[in-house]
Design an enzyme around this catalytic site. Structure first.
Site, PDB file in Angstrom:
ATOM      1  N   GLY A  20       0.827  -1.217   0.000  1.00 37.82           N
ATOM      2  CA  GLY A  20       0.000   0.000   0.000  1.00 37.82           C
ATOM      3  C   GLY A  20       0.853   1.255   0.000  1.00 37.82           C
ATOM      4  N   TYR A 154      -7.757 -16.885   4.390  1.00 35.22           N
ATOM      5  CA  TYR A 154      -7.182 -15.781   3.609  1.00 35.22           C
ATOM      6  C   TYR A 154      -7.511 -15.962   2.124  1.00 35.22           C
ATOM      7  CZ  TYR A 154      -3.521 -12.966   1.329  1.00 35.22           C
ATOM      8  OH  TYR A 154      -2.850 -12.071   0.542  1.00 35.22           O
TER       9      TYR A 154
HETATM   10  P1  NAD Z   1       1.418  -5.134   5.388  1.00 38.06           P
HETATM   11  O1  NAD Z   1       0.973  -5.884   6.601  1.00 38.06           O
HETATM   12  O2  NAD Z   1       2.873  -5.024   5.134  1.00 38.06           O
HETATM   13  O3  NAD Z   1       0.724  -3.723   5.344  1.00 38.06           O
HETATM   14  C1  NAD Z   1      -0.687  -3.622   5.565  1.00 38.06           C
HETATM   15  C2  NAD Z   1      -1.030  -2.232   6.005  1.00 38.06           C
HETATM   16  O4  NAD Z   1      -2.416  -2.184   6.364  1.00 38.06           O
HETATM   17  C3  NAD Z   1      -0.260  -1.782   7.234  1.00 38.06           C
HETATM   18  O5  NAD Z   1       0.044  -0.422   7.055  1.00 38.06           O
HETATM   19  C4  NAD Z   1      -1.266  -1.969   8.363  1.00 38.06           C
HETATM   20  O6  NAD Z   1      -1.024  -1.113   9.452  1.00 38.06           O
HETATM   21  C5  NAD Z   1      -2.531  -1.588   7.654  1.00 38.06           C
HETATM   22  N1  NAD Z   1      -3.724  -2.090   8.317  1.00 38.06           N
HETATM   23  C6  NAD Z   1      -3.895  -3.331   8.836  1.00 38.06           C
HETATM   24  N2  NAD Z   1      -5.160  -3.424   9.336  1.00 38.06           N
HETATM   25  C7  NAD Z   1      -5.764  -2.212   9.116  1.00 38.06           C
HETATM   26  C8  NAD Z   1      -7.048  -1.671   9.375  1.00 38.06           C
HETATM   27  N3  NAD Z   1      -7.972  -2.413   9.982  1.00 38.06           N
HETATM   28  N4  NAD Z   1      -7.342  -0.395   8.977  1.00 38.06           N
HETATM   29  C9  NAD Z   1      -6.411   0.354   8.343  1.00 38.06           C
HETATM   30  N5  NAD Z   1      -5.160  -0.084   8.063  1.00 38.06           N
HETATM   31  C10 NAD Z   1      -4.833  -1.358   8.450  1.00 38.06           C
HETATM   32  O7  NAD Z   1       0.683  -5.878   4.161  1.00 38.06           O
HETATM   33  P2  NAD Z   1       1.220  -6.190   2.679  1.00 38.06           P
HETATM   34  O8  NAD Z   1       2.027  -7.409   2.733  1.00 38.06           O
HETATM   35  O9  NAD Z   1       1.756  -4.966   2.076  1.00 38.06           O
HETATM   36  O10 NAD Z   1      -0.156  -6.574   1.974  1.00 38.06           O
HETATM   37  C11 NAD Z   1      -0.965  -5.598   1.351  1.00 38.06           C
HETATM   38  C12 NAD Z   1      -1.978  -6.287   0.469  1.00 38.06           C
HETATM   39  O11 NAD Z   1      -1.313  -7.118  -0.474  1.00 38.06           O
HETATM   40  C13 NAD Z   1      -2.941  -7.191   1.227  1.00 38.06           C
HETATM   41  O12 NAD Z   1      -4.236  -7.075   0.684  1.00 38.06           O
HETATM   42  C14 NAD Z   1      -2.392  -8.586   0.972  1.00 38.06           C
HETATM   43  O13 NAD Z   1      -3.401  -9.568   1.025  1.00 38.06           O
HETATM   44  C15 NAD Z   1      -1.848  -8.415  -0.427  1.00 38.06           C
HETATM   45  N6  NAD Z   1      -0.800  -9.382  -0.766  1.00 38.06           N
HETATM   46  C16 NAD Z   1       0.384  -9.385  -0.080  1.00 38.06           C
HETATM   47  C17 NAD Z   1       1.343 -10.323  -0.415  1.00 38.06           C
HETATM   48  C18 NAD Z   1       2.690 -10.373   0.297  1.00 38.06           C
HETATM   49  O14 NAD Z   1       3.416 -11.362   0.137  1.00 38.06           O
HETATM   50  N7  NAD Z   1       3.073  -9.360   1.060  1.00 38.06           N
HETATM   51  C19 NAD Z   1       1.103 -11.239  -1.446  1.00 38.06           C
HETATM   52  C20 NAD Z   1      -0.103 -11.201  -2.120  1.00 38.06           C
HETATM   53  C21 NAD Z   1      -1.056 -10.264  -1.778  1.00 38.06           C
END
Ligand code: NAD
Length: 265
Positions: A20, A154
């Site tokens: 994000g 998930y």
């Molecule tokens: P991350 O945990 O590194 O970051 C997530 C962010 O969301 C953080 O800033 C956290 O504080 C915030 N957050 C969490 N709960 C919240 C809430 N209730 N309200 C507002 N903010 C909130 O996550 P990421 O790894 O960057 O993942 C982001 C997206 O990408 C997700 O939808 C995840 O499913 C998807 N994704 C990630 C991966 C991976 O390997 N990292 C792979 C595929 C898909």
């Protein structure tokens, strides 16, 4: 190809870290005014400072809201009533056996990963259609089409992201508003580091090494054989947010390093 989002307002959920934050930085670099949203003021401040440190000209707004709740979404909407670009990135994940996941955890995942984006799209899309232009992007996952046996709750929410995105694209046919989903593979973020923290401690690997090892062992079909960097995923979202992507809608686009072993999609 110049990705120009000058004059556009972009809301990115879950933008205080990881993918994000990367998308927020990329959109700001393309000229958009980006709304950074997180649950804590210091998280929002730190993310904005990190983006500004790379791009002092970035136009940013910060909003503190828990987007997993109706009240949190209302807080964001009150602060930012309209947007040209909505990126539903917010999502949580962990690896946990199906038989250990109780109802309340299923519902929490559904609220954070699915309903947050549904509520935001329901609010922001109508004004986009009125102005005849808009971009809605759901951040799904390769786990939404290749459901991992140890991340079923998930995977279900990430499949739901794809269904909502595809259906909404059809609902908004002919309006100038496109709706797409992206499917990242394992990406080196705080979320992934946290999920792999115990394994890293046990193995003595660095977080980066553990992430790459996870790809090789738990996602062996990966062609790149490593975790992606945030910017590699963000680039696709920035393209989809731009005017240049106007013929792409209802799509599920992979940025998974080849994890999903299929010719199509
Ligand atoms: P991350 O945990 O590194 O970051 C997530 C962010 O969301 C953080 O800033 C956290 O504080 C915030 N957050 C969490 N709960 C919240 C809430 N209730 N309200 C507002 N903010 C909130 O996550 P990421 O790894 O960057 O993942 C982001 C997206 O990408 C997700 O939808 C995840 O499913 C998807 N994704 C990630 C991966 C991976 O390997 N990292 C792979 C595929 C898909």
């Amino acid at each position: 190809m110049k990705l120009d989002l000058t004059g556009k307002v972009a809301v990115v959920s879950g933008s205080t870290s990881g993918i994000g934050q990367g998308i927020a930085a990329g959109l700001a670099k393309a000229g958009a005014t980006v709304v950074v949203v997180g649950r804590k003021q210091n998280g929002v401040d730190d993310a904005m400072a990190a983006i500004m440190s790379q791009n002092p000209a970035a136009s940013l707004r910060g909003v503190v809201a828990d987007l997993s709740t109706e009240d949190g979404v209302a807080t964001l909407i009150a602060a930012v009533p309209t947007a040209d670009v909505l990126v539903n990135n917010l999502g949580i994940f962990n690896d946990k056996d199906f038989f250990s996941v109780p109802d309340d955890e299923w519902l929490h995942f559904y609220n954070v990963n699915v309903l947050s984006g549904v509520r935001l799209a329901r609010h922001y899309a109508p004004a986009m259609t009125e102005q005849g232009w808009g971009r809605i992007i759901f951040v799904s996952s390769e786990s939404g089409v290749a459901i991992p046996g140890d991340m079923i709750n998930y995977g279900v929410t990430k499949a739901a992201n794809l269904a909502v995105s595809h259906g909404l694209a059809k609902r908004l046919a002919g309006t100038g508003v496109t709706v797409n989903a992206i499917l990242p593979g394992p990406t080196f973020t705080e979320g992934l580091k946290e999920m792999l923290a115990d394994a890293a401690t046990q193995s003595g690997r660095s977080p980066r090494e553990q992430a790459d090892e996870f790809v090789k062992t738990a996602r062996p079909s990966s062609i790149i054989q490593r975790a992606a960097d945030v910017e590699e995923v963000a680039n696709l979202a920035v393209y989809l947010a731009s005017p240049l992507s106007s013929a792409t809608t209802g799509a599920a686009l992979r940025v998974d390093g080849g994890v999903v072993d299929t010719l199509t999609m």
